[in-house]
Design a protein around this motif. Structure first.
Motif, PDB file in Angstrom:
ATOM      1  N   GLU A  52       8.996  13.449  20.990  1.00  0.00           N
ATOM      2  CA  GLU A  52      10.330  13.624  20.449  1.00  0.00           C
ATOM      3  C   GLU A  52      11.412  13.131  21.748  1.00  0.00           C
ATOM      4  O   GLU A  52      10.905  13.209  22.812  1.00  0.00           O
ATOM      5  CB  GLU A  52      10.649  15.116  20.263  1.00  0.00           C
ATOM      6  CG  GLU A  52      12.094  15.853  20.142  1.00  0.00           C
ATOM      7  CD  GLU A  52      12.192  17.258  20.386  1.00  0.00           C
ATOM      8  OE1 GLU A  52      13.438  17.522  20.321  1.00  0.00           O
ATOM      9  OE2 GLU A  52      11.413  17.965  20.317  1.00  0.00           O
ATOM     10  N   ASP A  53      12.465  12.543  21.407  1.00  0.00           N
ATOM     11  CA  ASP A  53      13.387  12.151  22.238  1.00  0.00           C
ATOM     12  C   ASP A  53      14.598  12.328  21.400  1.00  0.00           C
ATOM     13  O   ASP A  53      15.453  11.654  20.683  1.00  0.00           O
ATOM     14  CB  ASP A  53      13.291  10.719  22.586  1.00  0.00           C
ATOM     15  CG  ASP A  53      14.448  10.429  23.839  1.00  0.00           C
ATOM     16  OD1 ASP A  53      14.947  11.460  24.077  1.00  0.00           O
ATOM     17  OD2 ASP A  53      14.375   9.320  24.179  1.00  0.00           O
ATOM     18  N   SER A  54      15.259  13.712  21.641  1.00  0.00           N
ATOM     19  CA  SER A  54      16.295  14.169  20.960  1.00  0.00           C
ATOM     20  C   SER A  54      17.611  14.211  22.187  1.00  0.00           C
ATOM     21  O   SER A  54      18.750  14.683  21.789  1.00  0.00           O
ATOM     22  CB  SER A  54      16.491  15.288  20.271  1.00  0.00           C
ATOM     23  OG  SER A  54      15.916  16.264  21.229  1.00  0.00           O
ATOM     24  N   CYS A  56      27.707  15.646  23.034  1.00  0.00           N
ATOM     25  CA  CYS A  56      26.753  16.307  22.190  1.00  0.00           C
ATOM     26  C   CYS A  56      27.070  18.028  22.539  1.00  0.00           C
ATOM     27  O   CYS A  56      27.146  18.295  23.729  1.00  0.00           O
ATOM     28  CB  CYS A  56      25.393  16.085  22.790  1.00  0.00           C
ATOM     29  SG  CYS A  56      24.792  14.237  22.293  1.00  0.00           S
ATOM     30  N   GLY A  98      19.571  17.899  24.120  1.00  0.00           N
ATOM     31  CA  GLY A  98      18.383  17.495  23.671  1.00  0.00           C
ATOM     32  C   GLY A  98      17.304  17.787  24.496  1.00  0.00           C
ATOM     33  O   GLY A  98      17.306  18.082  25.665  1.00  0.00           O
ATOM     34  N   LYS A 145      17.666   4.689  19.847  1.00  0.00           N
ATOM     35  CA  LYS A 145      16.588   5.164  20.614  1.00  0.00           C
ATOM     36  C   LYS A 145      15.591   3.774  20.742  1.00  0.00           C
ATOM     37  O   LYS A 145      15.431   3.049  20.053  1.00  0.00           O
ATOM     38  CB  LYS A 145      15.587   6.097  19.752  1.00  0.00           C
ATOM     39  CG  LYS A 145      16.320   7.368  19.239  1.00  0.00           C
ATOM     40  CD  LYS A 145      16.761   8.414  20.513  1.00  0.00           C
ATOM     41  CE  LYS A 145      17.530   9.573  19.950  1.00  0.00           C
ATOM     42  NZ  LYS A 145      18.250  10.110  20.764  1.00  0.00           N
TER      43      LYS A 145
END
Length: 152
Positions: A76-78, A86, A90, A136
């Motif tokens: 995951e890369d949020s 934001c 993340g 991404k």
């Protein structure tokens, strides 16, 4: 009868009555410290600035002060992209294989959250590149920075 002369100015320097007008600078007038200023833009997030890290990529193995670490997969890369705001910062999660004297084991690591390994602590402290503009990076473009702090 002659008109009386005005009194001499009580300042040093040239007589302001004899100076030619000076051109005015373009743009807004200068401000003083009493004038409210708009806040300076906040700087971008700073890169990791701690002890040296050992960097590696997915599929590559590196020794990190004892354990051998191999990132296997980006889970995951949020993380919030640079230049955006934001609600949630993340996270970044990576599955790694940790090689120890007792044999390898796979663990899922989250950026900034240490994991107990053998007699010490393994940290994933940096991941490059950072997301930019909502795009991404490809998983194989990542470099992961690890640190191991062994026991006494």
């Amino acid at each position: 009868m002659e008109a009386p002369l005005p009194p001499e100015p009580d300042v040093r320097g040239p007589d302001p009555r004899t100076l030619s007008p000076q051109p005015q600078p373009e743009g807004p007038p200068p401000t003083d410290f009493y004038t409210p200023q708009s806040p300076a833009p906040s700087p971008p997030p700073a890169p990791y600035d701690g002890p040296p890290l050992a960097y590696t990529r997915i599929g590559e193995t590196i020794s990190v002060d004892g354990p051998e670490i191999t990132p296997l997969a980006l889970l995951e890369d949020s993380r919030c992209a640079e230049g955006t705001q934001c609600v949630w910062a993340g996270r970044l999660r990576v599955r790694v294989r940790v090689g120890l004297g007792s044999g390898p084991r796979e663990i899922d690591m989250t950026l900034g959250q240490p994991v107990q390994v053998a007699d010490g602590q393994l940290d994933l402290l940096d991941a490059l590149p950072h997301p930019v503009g909502g795009k991404k990076p490809a998983p194989l473009a990542y470099q992961f920075g690890f640190r191991f702090m062994g026991g006494l």
